[in-house]
Enzyme design. Sequence first.
Site, mmCIF file in Angstrom:
data_model
loop_
_atom_site.group_PDB
_atom_site.id
_atom_site.type_symbol
_atom_site.label_atom_id
_atom_site.label_comp_id
_atom_site.label_asym_id
_atom_site.label_seq_id
_atom_site.Cartn_x
_atom_site.Cartn_y
_atom_site.Cartn_z
ATOM 1 N N GLU A 177 -35.414 10.343 -121.225
ATOM 2 C CA GLU A 177 -36.586 10.178 -120.571
ATOM 3 C C GLU A 177 -35.868 8.062 -119.880
ATOM 4 N N LYS A 178 -36.351 8.336 -118.726
ATOM 5 C CA LYS A 178 -35.840 7.016 -117.885
ATOM 6 C C LYS A 178 -37.405 6.189 -118.002
ATOM 7 N N GLY B 90 -30.193 9.182 -117.095
ATOM 8 C CA GLY B 90 -29.633 10.284 -117.965
ATOM 9 C C GLY B 90 -28.274 10.283 -116.294
ATOM 10 N N LEU C 133 -56.186 19.306 -101.583
ATOM 11 C CA LEU C 133 -57.722 19.022 -101.976
ATOM 12 C C LEU C 133 -58.026 18.767 -102.941
ATOM 13 N N VAL D 174 -49.656 13.975 -87.744
ATOM 14 C CA VAL D 174 -49.726 12.807 -88.137
ATOM 15 C C VAL D 174 -48.490 12.139 -88.154
ATOM 16 N N GLY E 10 -46.363 17.863 -100.311
ATOM 17 C CA GLY E 10 -45.415 18.451 -101.273
ATOM 18 C C GLY E 10 -44.937 17.188 -101.685
ATOM 19 N N LEU F 281 -45.355 24.713 -111.283
ATOM 20 C CA LEU F 281 -45.952 24.289 -111.863
ATOM 21 C C LEU F 281 -45.773 24.037 -113.279
ATOM 22 N N HIS G 299 -47.286 25.027 -115.944
ATOM 23 C CA HIS G 299 -46.946 26.476 -117.199
ATOM 24 C C HIS G 299 -45.581 26.692 -116.603
ATOM 25 N N HIS H 3 -71.884 39.494 -121.896
ATOM 26 C CA HIS H 3 -72.972 39.010 -120.908
ATOM 27 C C HIS H 3 -74.679 38.523 -121.067
HETATM 28 P P1 FAD Z 1 -41.743 16.393 -114.529
HETATM 29 O O1 FAD Z 1 -43.145 16.792 -115.078
HETATM 30 O O2 FAD Z 1 -41.465 15.562 -112.790
HETATM 31 O O3 FAD Z 1 -40.810 15.592 -115.251
HETATM 32 C C1 FAD Z 1 -39.847 15.264 -114.511
HETATM 33 C C2 FAD Z 1 -39.607 14.182 -115.999
HETATM 34 O O4 FAD Z 1 -37.928 13.477 -116.054
HETATM 35 C C3 FAD Z 1 -40.170 12.314 -115.254
HETATM 36 O O5 FAD Z 1 -40.604 12.437 -116.852
HETATM 37 C C4 FAD Z 1 -38.991 11.807 -114.921
HETATM 38 O O6 FAD Z 1 -38.964 10.355 -115.446
HETATM 39 C C5 FAD Z 1 -37.893 11.963 -115.791
HETATM 40 N N1 FAD Z 1 -36.448 12.044 -115.054
HETATM 41 C C6 FAD Z 1 -35.890 11.890 -114.335
HETATM 42 N N2 FAD Z 1 -34.603 11.630 -114.301
HETATM 43 C C7 FAD Z 1 -34.104 10.895 -114.464
HETATM 44 C C8 FAD Z 1 -32.532 10.766 -115.381
HETATM 45 N N3 FAD Z 1 -31.739 11.085 -114.613
HETATM 46 N N4 FAD Z 1 -32.865 10.084 -116.283
HETATM 47 C C9 FAD Z 1 -33.990 10.546 -117.542
HETATM 48 N N5 FAD Z 1 -35.551 11.219 -117.553
HETATM 49 C C10 FAD Z 1 -34.988 11.439 -115.591
HETATM 50 N N6 FAD Z 1 -49.354 21.853 -112.474
HETATM 51 C C11 FAD Z 1 -50.056 22.223 -112.699
HETATM 52 O O7 FAD Z 1 -49.639 23.338 -113.126
HETATM 53 N N7 FAD Z 1 -51.313 21.916 -113.070
HETATM 54 C C12 FAD Z 1 -52.094 20.935 -112.385
HETATM 55 O O8 FAD Z 1 -53.195 20.466 -112.421
HETATM 56 C C13 FAD Z 1 -51.429 19.923 -111.879
HETATM 57 N N8 FAD Z 1 -51.751 19.068 -111.168
HETATM 58 C C14 FAD Z 1 -50.521 19.088 -110.128
HETATM 59 C C15 FAD Z 1 -51.578 16.945 -109.752
HETATM 60 C C16 FAD Z 1 -50.389 16.096 -109.616
HETATM 61 C C17 FAD Z 1 -51.258 14.723 -108.583
HETATM 62 C C18 FAD Z 1 -49.195 15.960 -109.107
HETATM 63 C C19 FAD Z 1 -48.560 15.228 -108.062
HETATM 64 C C20 FAD Z 1 -48.951 17.236 -109.628
HETATM 65 C C21 FAD Z 1 -49.323 18.042 -110.711
HETATM 66 N N9 FAD Z 1 -48.893 19.357 -110.912
HETATM 67 C C22 FAD Z 1 -49.548 20.017 -111.813
HETATM 68 C C23 FAD Z 1 -47.490 19.492 -110.978
HETATM 69 C C24 FAD Z 1 -46.038 19.647 -112.498
HETATM 70 O O9 FAD Z 1 -46.719 18.321 -112.220
HETATM 71 C C25 FAD Z 1 -44.971 19.483 -112.032
HETATM 72 O O10 FAD Z 1 -45.015 21.154 -111.759
HETATM 73 C C26 FAD Z 1 -44.917 19.295 -113.326
HETATM 74 O O11 FAD Z 1 -44.914 17.962 -113.922
HETATM 75 C C27 FAD Z 1 -43.579 19.606 -113.229
HETATM 76 O O12 FAD Z 1 -42.468 19.791 -114.631
HETATM 77 P P2 FAD Z 1 -40.632 19.350 -114.618
HETATM 78 O O13 FAD Z 1 -41.041 19.193 -116.531
HETATM 79 O O14 FAD Z 1 -40.172 20.215 -113.733
HETATM 80 O O15 FAD Z 1 -40.546 17.625 -114.270
HETATM 81 P P1 NAI Z 2 -48.433 21.655 -101.225
HETATM 82 O O1 NAI Z 2 -47.176 22.760 -100.692
HETATM 83 O O2 NAI Z 2 -49.724 22.557 -101.742
HETATM 84 O O3 NAI Z 2 -49.301 21.144 -99.994
HETATM 85 C C1 NAI Z 2 -48.698 20.560 -98.417
HETATM 86 C C2 NAI Z 2 -49.236 20.888 -97.475
HETATM 87 O O4 NAI Z 2 -49.165 19.324 -96.920
HETATM 88 C C3 NAI Z 2 -48.645 21.910 -96.787
HETATM 89 O O5 NAI Z 2 -50.521 22.559 -96.140
HETATM 90 C C4 NAI Z 2 -47.847 22.330 -95.622
HETATM 91 O O6 NAI Z 2 -47.970 23.119 -94.854
HETATM 92 C C5 NAI Z 2 -48.825 20.650 -95.332
HETATM 93 N N1 NAI Z 2 -47.688 19.637 -94.297
HETATM 94 C C6 NAI Z 2 -46.225 19.710 -94.759
HETATM 95 N N2 NAI Z 2 -45.883 18.478 -93.397
HETATM 96 C C7 NAI Z 2 -46.814 18.206 -93.517
HETATM 97 C C8 NAI Z 2 -47.034 17.032 -91.679
HETATM 98 N N3 NAI Z 2 -46.338 16.303 -91.358
HETATM 99 N N4 NAI Z 2 -48.646 16.850 -91.590
HETATM 100 C C9 NAI Z 2 -49.250 17.653 -91.751
HETATM 101 N N5 NAI Z 2 -49.131 18.478 -92.778
HETATM 102 C C10 NAI Z 2 -48.121 18.887 -93.469
HETATM 103 O O7 NAI Z 2 -48.027 19.758 -101.491
HETATM 104 P P2 NAI Z 2 -48.312 19.266 -102.252
HETATM 105 O O8 NAI Z 2 -50.468 19.779 -102.070
HETATM 106 O O9 NAI Z 2 -48.386 17.887 -102.143
HETATM 107 O O10 NAI Z 2 -48.520 19.659 -104.181
HETATM 108 C C11 NAI Z 2 -47.173 19.239 -104.551
HETATM 109 C C12 NAI Z 2 -46.562 20.191 -105.754
HETATM 110 O O11 NAI Z 2 -47.745 19.486 -106.860
HETATM 111 C C13 NAI Z 2 -47.306 21.417 -105.155
HETATM 112 O O12 NAI Z 2 -46.216 22.264 -105.436
HETATM 113 C C14 NAI Z 2 -48.231 22.283 -106.347
HETATM 114 O O13 NAI Z 2 -47.459 23.165 -106.807
HETATM 115 C C15 NAI Z 2 -48.222 20.990 -106.981
HETATM 116 N N6 NAI Z 2 -49.556 20.352 -107.536
HETATM 117 C C16 NAI Z 2 -50.832 21.195 -108.625
HETATM 118 C C17 NAI Z 2 -51.846 21.608 -108.284
HETATM 119 C C18 NAI Z 2 -52.355 22.337 -109.120
HETATM 120 O O14 NAI Z 2 -51.613 22.981 -109.751
HETATM 121 N N7 NAI Z 2 -53.325 22.339 -109.379
HETATM 122 C C19 NAI Z 2 -52.329 20.367 -108.347
HETATM 123 C C20 NAI Z 2 -51.593 19.214 -107.684
HETATM 124 C C21 NAI Z 2 -50.277 19.584 -106.853
#
Ligand code: FAD
Ligand code: NAI
Length: 466
Positions: free
Chosen positions: A32-33, A114, A186, A237, A272, A320, A322, A445
């Site tokens: 982990e970095k 890594g 949102l 934008v 995104g 996601l 999960h 209920h």
């Molecule tokens: P990550 O969680 O991104 O982990 C990757 C890890 O790899 C990091 O710790 C990184 O430091 C490490 N790494 C990368 N490159 C290297 C390297 N070369 N060497 C060593 N380590 C490295 N998903 C949900 O299901 N529910 C949510 O409510 C939700 N909310 C979110 C809110 C926000 C603001 C954001 C940004 C995302 C959210 N997501 C949510 C999405 C969720 O965080 C990701 O889908 C999830 O973390 C992906 O897991 P992962 O293990 O693939 O990668």
């Molecule tokens: P997103 O893919 O959900 O939404 C990005 C939005 O930006 C889209 O509606 C797209 O049409 C729009 N868009 C793209 N380019 C644009 C531009 N130039 N100008 C205006 N609009 C533009 O991505 P988001 O919200 O950044 O989330 C990233 C990922 O993180 C998602 O894939 C989501 O699965 C995950 N995430 C999950 C959460 C949860 O499960 N509750 C919470 C937060 C993130």
Amino acid sequence: MSYDLIVIGTGPGGYVCAIRAAQLGLKTAVVEKNPTFGGTCLNIGCIPSKALLHASELFEEAAHAFPKMGIGVGTPKLDLGAMMKFKDEGVAGNVNGVAFLLKKNKIDTFQGTGKVLGAGKVEVKGADGKTQTLETKSIVIATGSDVTRLKGVDIDEKRIISSTGALTLDKVPGKLLVVGAGVIGLELGSVWRRLGAQVQVVEFLDRILPGMDSEVARQFQRILEKQGMTFKLGAKVASVDTSGKRLKAQVEPAAGGAAETVEADVVLVAIGRVPYTENLGLKEAGVALDTRGRVNVDPHFATSVPGIYAIGDVIAGPMLAHKAEDEGVAVAEILAGQAGHVNYDVIPSVIYTYPEVASVGKTEDELKQAGIAYNAGKFPFTANGRAKVNMQTEGFVKILADAKTDRVLGVHIVGPDAGNMIAEAAVAMEFGGAAEDIARTCHAHPTLTEAIKEAALAVAKRAIHM
Ligand code: FAD
Ligand code: NAI
């Protein structure tokens, strides 16, 4: 050092994969970095955003809902510093929990970046620049994703922010301009609106939440507008002028045309996320990527190089936590000689706003497009006793069932606690259940879950309370 498995990245994909592999007797290490484990989700994603969503929801409720229930607490005052501390403590509790679990499962941990040197070899480069090479039978790439940048708009995480900056603002912006009406825009837009910001969302498409059921998205947009969020759809934008005290964004119609200037104190870029493969040595190792920069894998998570696998945000599919976790478990089981599998038809998705939005399976739009005949059963929370007494009646449950077999194909909920309720639908679908099965299951209920039962009854046009 020699291992059965080295996992690069300790997000929900990586750390869960390592734990499952260790449970199955594989000698496992993680790289982990970041200084802490848990990845995007625990450090700068799911966990901190949910902490702020929870706290800001209570803040708003204290102001608006408490007086109606006879609770007089006066006008709630915001202590943003304390709220951020609450969030940070939640994050610390979670990341420390992962460190504990890795230790408990006797997983070796390497702090550093890594790099894949080819099948069976991982180089770890520490913060001090020193490198060491580890040997292993298998490698799992679980390096996750990073923020998508907007051309011409530089994120400084102070005034022009990504989700990461939106989790650490030190004051409530007067006006927050959100670019992208997706999940992050949102959720975090809701947090700052509740805390007092004026929030405007600019979305490229002519709808919010692409991919979600369009009826759900339309109703949800109306609810958010009632809460005070404003939307500019079909717009983008083009640039942000940072020279003055306030930011000046040039907002253009997506189809082209004259730009207008929108002023804001803070701009949140939420358009995104992109797979993260920087400095991983994939190209040199011969690991193939797809056209969107994601690691290509087969149904067993194997990349183009034998012995190297990938899971989570860095491969295709919904980004996601999960989904990443389930892939982590599946690949660990495959490596241990078992039949690991992920059912991509049943991956729930939740937006943790108020009300919440939750869905699993096919949307109505997808069924129409695929020409699949279905029956839809819908039940509004205005007709649910518990929602009524709690004054939480916005939204509905919609169940889509195959017209011939009655098998549940999709469930969509806008409503209070939708994120917890969707689990029932996921279990029913995983078991290949029919709408009739849900309709004949006794639901307690008074609970909000009765709305799911009623929607299932409505599939056969026999809802009781409507
Ligand atoms: P990550 O969680 O991104 O982990 C990757 C890890 O790899 C990091 O710790 C990184 O430091 C490490 N790494 C990368 N490159 C290297 C390297 N070369 N060497 C060593 N380590 C490295 N998903 C949900 O299901 N529910 C949510 O409510 C939700 N909310 C979110 C809110 C926000 C603001 C954001 C940004 C995302 C959210 N997501 C949510 C999405 C969720 O965080 C990701 O889908 C999830 O973390 C992906 O897991 P992962 O293990 O693939 O990668
Ligand atoms: P997103 O893919 O959900 O939404 C990005 C939005 O930006 C889209 O509606 C797209 O049409 C729009 N868009 C793209 N380019 C644009 C531009 N130039 N100008 C205006 N609009 C533009 O991505 P988001 O919200 O950044 O989330 C990233 C990922 O993180 C998602 O894939 C989501 O699965 C995950 N995430 C999950 C959460 C949860 O499960 N509750 C919470 C937060 C993130």
